[in-house]
Design a protein around this motif. Structure first.
Motif, PDB file in Angstrom:
ATOM      1  N   GLU A   2      53.457  26.728  48.500  1.00  0.00           N
ATOM      2  CA  GLU A   2      52.954  26.411  50.075  1.00  0.00           C
ATOM      3  C   GLU A   2      52.601  27.559  50.776  1.00  0.00           C
ATOM      4  OE1 GLU A   2      53.632  21.229  50.587  1.00  0.00           O
ATOM      5  OE2 GLU A   2      55.305  22.879  50.504  1.00  0.00           O
ATOM      6  N   GLY A   3      51.831  27.764  52.011  1.00  0.00           N
ATOM      7  CA  GLY A   3      52.062  28.809  53.330  1.00  0.00           C
ATOM      8  C   GLY A   3      50.870  28.927  52.436  1.00  0.00           C
ATOM      9  N   THR A   5      46.541  30.018  52.301  1.00  0.00           N
ATOM     10  CA  THR A   5      45.519  30.005  52.129  1.00  0.00           C
ATOM     11  C   THR A   5      44.049  30.611  52.394  1.00  0.00           C
ATOM     12  OG1 THR A   5      45.442  30.405  54.603  1.00  0.00           O
ATOM     13  CG2 THR A   5      46.209  27.500  53.994  1.00  0.00           C
ATOM     14  N   PRO A  81      52.914  29.652  56.613  1.00  0.00           N
ATOM     15  CA  PRO A  81      54.199  28.711  56.187  1.00  0.00           C
ATOM     16  C   PRO A  81      54.334  28.173  56.984  1.00  0.00           C
ATOM     17  CG  PRO A  81      55.218  30.561  56.451  1.00  0.00           C
ATOM     18  CD  PRO A  81      53.788  30.860  56.414  1.00  0.00           C
ATOM     19  N   MET A  85      57.733  23.190  54.583  1.00  0.00           N
ATOM     20  CA  MET A  85      56.658  23.720  53.458  1.00  0.00           C
ATOM     21  C   MET A  85      58.162  24.248  52.066  1.00  0.00           C
ATOM     22  SD  MET A  85      53.148  25.381  54.677  1.00  0.00           S
ATOM     23  CE  MET A  85      51.878  24.385  55.341  1.00  0.00           C
ATOM     24  N   ARG A 148      62.342  28.108  44.445  1.00  0.00           N
ATOM     25  CA  ARG A 148      62.118  26.992  45.427  1.00  0.00           C
ATOM     26  C   ARG A 148      62.497  26.787  46.604  1.00  0.00           C
ATOM     27  NH1 ARG A 148      59.761  21.935  42.239  1.00  0.00           N
ATOM     28  NH2 ARG A 148      58.845  23.942  41.804  1.00  0.00           N
TER      29      ARG A 148
END
Length: 221
Positions: A2-3, A5, A81, A85, A148
């Motif tokens: 995630e984070g 884009t 992020p 997240m 993670r």
């Protein structure tokens, strides 16, 4: 992770008059200067870009040293992020009080002891500092592991990340990819709810067996 884009942006790059015969090179130089830095305008860290000059007509800006602006369309890969997240990093250092990692090769991350869930116990195994899960001995975190973790905060000026291994679906990616789905309580509850829903749905639409219809014979006189 995630984070990350990808976004399309309409930009205007201002070029010095001395670069009029090297416009594309000047544009790439300016955009390259933004790489791996947090930009308030872009609301993230620029990791990569692809540009397409929209117009060959430039607007000259007045001043002591007049510049000209070139409009272009760019596709940007940003790292932006937010707290909560889940992001990934490579462990570079482990101690009794913390785990340190590098995210995307440029941002440092630290997970302090208070943010490491009690499931993990620090041990020195064959001379190597390791965090080993007390519940699943195969779940280990050591230097070189890809982990993670949940993002707590990020210092945008120095690109330093504070992370957490408290959530149950965090830890060594290698182990989570193989066994994480089986041991993640959130996944178990979701699967249980899904099975119950399917069972209820199946029972409500099940057909009720009918008794065979008996035909009456008419005797001829």
């Amino acid at each position: 992770m995630e984070g990350l884009t990808v976004s399309d942006a309409n930009l205007t790059v201002y070029i010095h008059p001395s670069m009029t015969n090297k416009v594309r090179g000047a544009i790439l130089t300016q955009l390259s200067s933004l790489l791996f830095r947090y930009s308030e305008d872009l609301e993230g860290v620029l990791l990569a870009y692809q540009v397409n000059v929209r117009s060959k007509v430039a607007r000259i800006l007045p001043g002591l040293v007049p510049h000209f602006g070139v409009k272009l369309k760019a596709t940007l890969l940003l790292f932006a992020p937010k707290p909560g997240m889940f992001i990934e990093g490579k462990v570079v250092k482990i101690g009794r009080e913390s785990i340190h990692a590098i995210v995307l090769g440029f941002s440092s991350a630290a997970i302090m002891l208070g943010d490491i869930r009690e499931e993990f116990k620090f041990q020195i195994e064959k001379g190597t500092e390791t965090y080993i899960s007390k519940s699943h001995k195969g779940h280990r975190i050591k230097v070189g592991s890809i982990i993670r973790f949940a993002l707590k905060s990020m210092d945008e000026e120095i690109l330093h990340i504070s992370g957490s291994l408290i959530p149950p679906n965090t830890g060594c990616i290698h182990w989570l990819s193989k066994y994480g789905m089986e041991h993640d309580p959130h996944t178990k509850r979701s699967a249980k709810r899904r099975l119950e829903k399917e069972r209820d749905s199946g029972s409500s639409h099940s057909a009720v067996p009918r008794r065979p219809h008996k035909c009456r014979r008419t005797r001829r006189e």
